[in-house]
Scaffold this motif. Structure first.
Motif, mmCIF file in Angstrom:
data_model
loop_
_atom_site.group_PDB
_atom_site.id
_atom_site.type_symbol
_atom_site.label_atom_id
_atom_site.label_comp_id
_atom_site.label_asym_id
_atom_site.label_seq_id
_atom_site.Cartn_x
_atom_site.Cartn_y
_atom_site.Cartn_z
ATOM 1 N N UNK A 180 0.836 -1.190 -0.081
ATOM 2 C CA UNK A 180 0.126 0.157 0.089
ATOM 3 C C UNK A 180 0.904 1.240 0.080
ATOM 4 N N UNK A 181 0.616 2.158 -0.875
ATOM 5 C CA UNK A 181 1.199 3.494 -0.998
ATOM 6 C C UNK A 181 1.423 4.117 0.326
ATOM 7 N N UNK A 182 2.284 5.007 0.592
ATOM 8 C CA UNK A 182 2.397 5.589 1.923
ATOM 9 C C UNK A 182 1.379 6.775 1.901
ATOM 10 N N UNK A 183 0.965 7.417 0.930
ATOM 11 C CA UNK A 183 -0.139 8.292 1.179
ATOM 12 C C UNK A 183 -1.422 7.615 1.212
ATOM 13 N N UNK A 184 -1.789 6.259 0.652
ATOM 14 C CA UNK A 184 -2.877 5.937 0.960
ATOM 15 C C UNK A 184 -3.032 5.323 2.640
ATOM 16 N N UNK A 185 -1.945 4.967 2.959
ATOM 17 C CA UNK A 185 -2.060 4.431 4.431
ATOM 18 C C UNK A 185 -2.446 5.640 5.427
ATOM 19 N N UNK A 186 -1.551 6.831 4.899
ATOM 20 C CA UNK A 186 -1.850 7.974 5.814
ATOM 21 C C UNK A 186 -3.408 8.427 5.761
ATOM 22 N N UNK A 187 -3.950 8.368 4.438
ATOM 23 C CA UNK A 187 -5.103 8.640 4.423
ATOM 24 C C UNK A 187 -6.343 7.643 5.255
ATOM 25 N N UNK A 188 -5.791 6.491 5.168
ATOM 26 C CA UNK A 188 -6.527 5.499 6.026
ATOM 27 C C UNK A 188 -6.226 5.702 7.473
ATOM 28 N N UNK A 189 -5.198 6.207 7.647
ATOM 29 C CA UNK A 189 -4.727 6.666 9.110
ATOM 30 C C UNK A 189 -5.874 7.819 9.631
ATOM 31 N N UNK A 190 -5.928 8.720 8.826
ATOM 32 C CA UNK A 190 -6.885 10.219 8.902
ATOM 33 C C UNK A 190 -8.255 9.573 9.128
ATOM 34 N N UNK A 191 -8.730 8.476 8.511
ATOM 35 C CA UNK A 191 -10.089 8.052 8.459
ATOM 36 C C UNK A 191 -10.254 7.291 9.673
ATOM 37 N N UNK A 192 -9.424 6.931 10.500
ATOM 38 C CA UNK A 192 -9.434 5.975 11.889
ATOM 39 C C UNK A 192 -9.040 4.785 11.720
ATOM 40 N N UNK A 193 -8.007 4.620 10.804
ATOM 41 C CA UNK A 193 -7.660 2.899 10.576
ATOM 42 C C UNK A 193 -6.440 2.585 11.656
ATOM 43 N N UNK A 194 -6.737 1.838 12.564
ATOM 44 C CA UNK A 194 -5.981 1.407 13.570
ATOM 45 C C UNK A 194 -4.503 0.616 13.026
ATOM 46 N N UNK A 195 -4.969 -0.075 11.976
ATOM 47 C CA UNK A 195 -3.871 -0.891 11.296
ATOM 48 C C UNK A 195 -2.921 0.045 10.517
ATOM 49 N N UNK A 196 -3.807 1.109 9.719
ATOM 50 C CA UNK A 196 -2.698 1.761 9.087
ATOM 51 C C UNK A 196 -1.661 2.739 10.032
ATOM 52 N N UNK A 197 -2.249 3.053 11.258
ATOM 53 C CA UNK A 197 -1.559 3.509 12.359
ATOM 54 C C UNK A 197 -0.225 2.590 12.594
ATOM 55 N N UNK A 198 -0.548 1.592 12.747
ATOM 56 C CA UNK A 198 0.772 0.532 12.979
ATOM 57 C C UNK A 198 1.403 0.222 11.812
ATOM 58 N N UNK A 199 0.960 0.206 10.607
ATOM 59 C CA UNK A 199 1.981 0.016 9.561
ATOM 60 C C UNK A 199 2.659 1.420 9.256
#
Lengths: 122, 215
Positions: free
Chosen positions: B33-52
């Motif tokens: 997963x691209x860095x920016x997509x992970x950051x967007x997922x984090x902003x949406x409240x994704x705990x797994x994205x925060x971990x990644x």
């Protein structure tokens, strides 16, 4: 991820390239506790962001923002009040209003006479 | 494969917003997963994205901070500060503005330089912690470890801008244009800093070559 430049080490003297190679192989790794702290920071920050996003807006605020804020709302309310007044006014009120205007216009009857006299002379 | 956001399949506790193909094996790093997509997922409240994101960028920040500061505890503090800036900035991140890694290199380097300048006014707190056993892998060869330690000691003798340039160029493997962007200077200035740093390192390390098995 980081851009790795394949040619980044071409100009490095061979005697210190061995040190850089060793440094890359011995890359300092953070402890597990550090990563846990960073992740906890992330989760705590995520909760704050979601709470800010989830603050409910009152129905008055929602209506005001949809018509351009409070100033726009006052303008719209004034226009509505005038429209309602015109709508509920009786025709007698309208006649009264028009006779008031025409009586004032009578004061300018001489202007009509003057215009007709002038036209006849021509 | 990144599947985009699917609120209908999201779970508020784990994996919010990140729908995955159930046929795929679980990948905690979400390396595809691209860095920016992970950051967007984090902003949406994704705990797994925060971990990644933590696992992807925490070591990056720590590595640079350790090479700049030569001290494990200080490097962890600086890296944690840099990551905190990422979490706070995430909702305002503009897609395509810059790479997240480049942004983090800049933030971490600047925090390190600020820290070094503050530390220079505090005598007695300047001994580099280059021999910290917890930092270096126990499985690596003794010679690699000795050379890495020697380089770290030598790095700590360089001016901070030269050290920053050499760490980003020769240890992190970034290109000169990227380093120029991170250091907010010209490519020519980066080349100059890097050249001077290499000459200084050669002078410092040459006497140790025999002891470190390089002759």
């Amino acid at each position: 991820m980081t851009h790795k430049d394949a040619k980044s080490h071409e100009t490095v003297p061979s005697e210190i390239e061995a040190f850089f190679t060793a440094a890359r192989l011995e890359s300092p790794a953070p402890g597990k506790a550090f990563l846990e702290k960073v992740e906890l920071d992330a989760l705590a920050n995520m909760k704050v962001t979601r709470q800010i996003a989830a603050v409910p807006r009152g129905w008055l605020q929602t209506i005001a923002s949809s018509v351009g804020g409070w100033i726009g709302g006052f303008g719209l309310a004034s226009a509505m009040a005038l429209g309602i007044f015109v709508g509920i006014s009786t025709p007698q009120d309208a006649v009264f209003l028009s006779s008031d205007i025409t009586s004032e216009l009578d004061e300018f009857a001489w202007l009509e006479d003057f215009a007709s006299d002038t036209w006849e002379e021509l | 494969m990144w599947q985009g956001f699917h609120p209908a399949t999201s779970c508020p506790e784990v994996g919010f917003g990140l729908a995955r193909n159930t046929m795929m094996p679980f990948d905690a790093n979400m390396s595809d997963i691209r860095d920016e997509d992970l950051l967007a997922a984090f902003t949406s409240g994704d705990a797994l994205a925060a971990k990644a994101l933590t696992q992807r960028f925490g070591p990056l920040c720590y590595g640079v901070a350790f090479r700049m500061l030569g001290n494990q505890a200080e490097a962890e503090d600086i890296a944690q500060d840099a990551m905190m800036k990422l979490w706070k900035m995430a909702p305002d991140w503009e897609s395509g503005r810059a790479k997240i890694s480049t942004w983090l290199y800049r933030i971490t380097s600047n925090l390190c330089i600020d820290h070094l300048r503050r530390r220079s006014f505090a005598p007695g707190d300047e001994v580099p912690d280059v021999a910290d056993e917890s930092v270096l892998s126990a499985e690596s060869s003794l010679q690699n470890k000795a050379r890495s330690d020697a380089l770290q000691t030598a790095l700590m003798q360089l001016p901070e801008r030269q050290r920053q340039a050499i760490v980003l160029r020769h240890i992190e493997g970034l290109s000169n244009p990227e380093i120029a962007q991170i250091m907010e200077t010209s490519i020519e200035a980066v080349e100059s800093l890097s050249g001077r740093a290499k000459r200084a390192l050669t002078d410092i390390l040459s006497p140790q070559k025999k002891a470190l098995g390089l002759i």
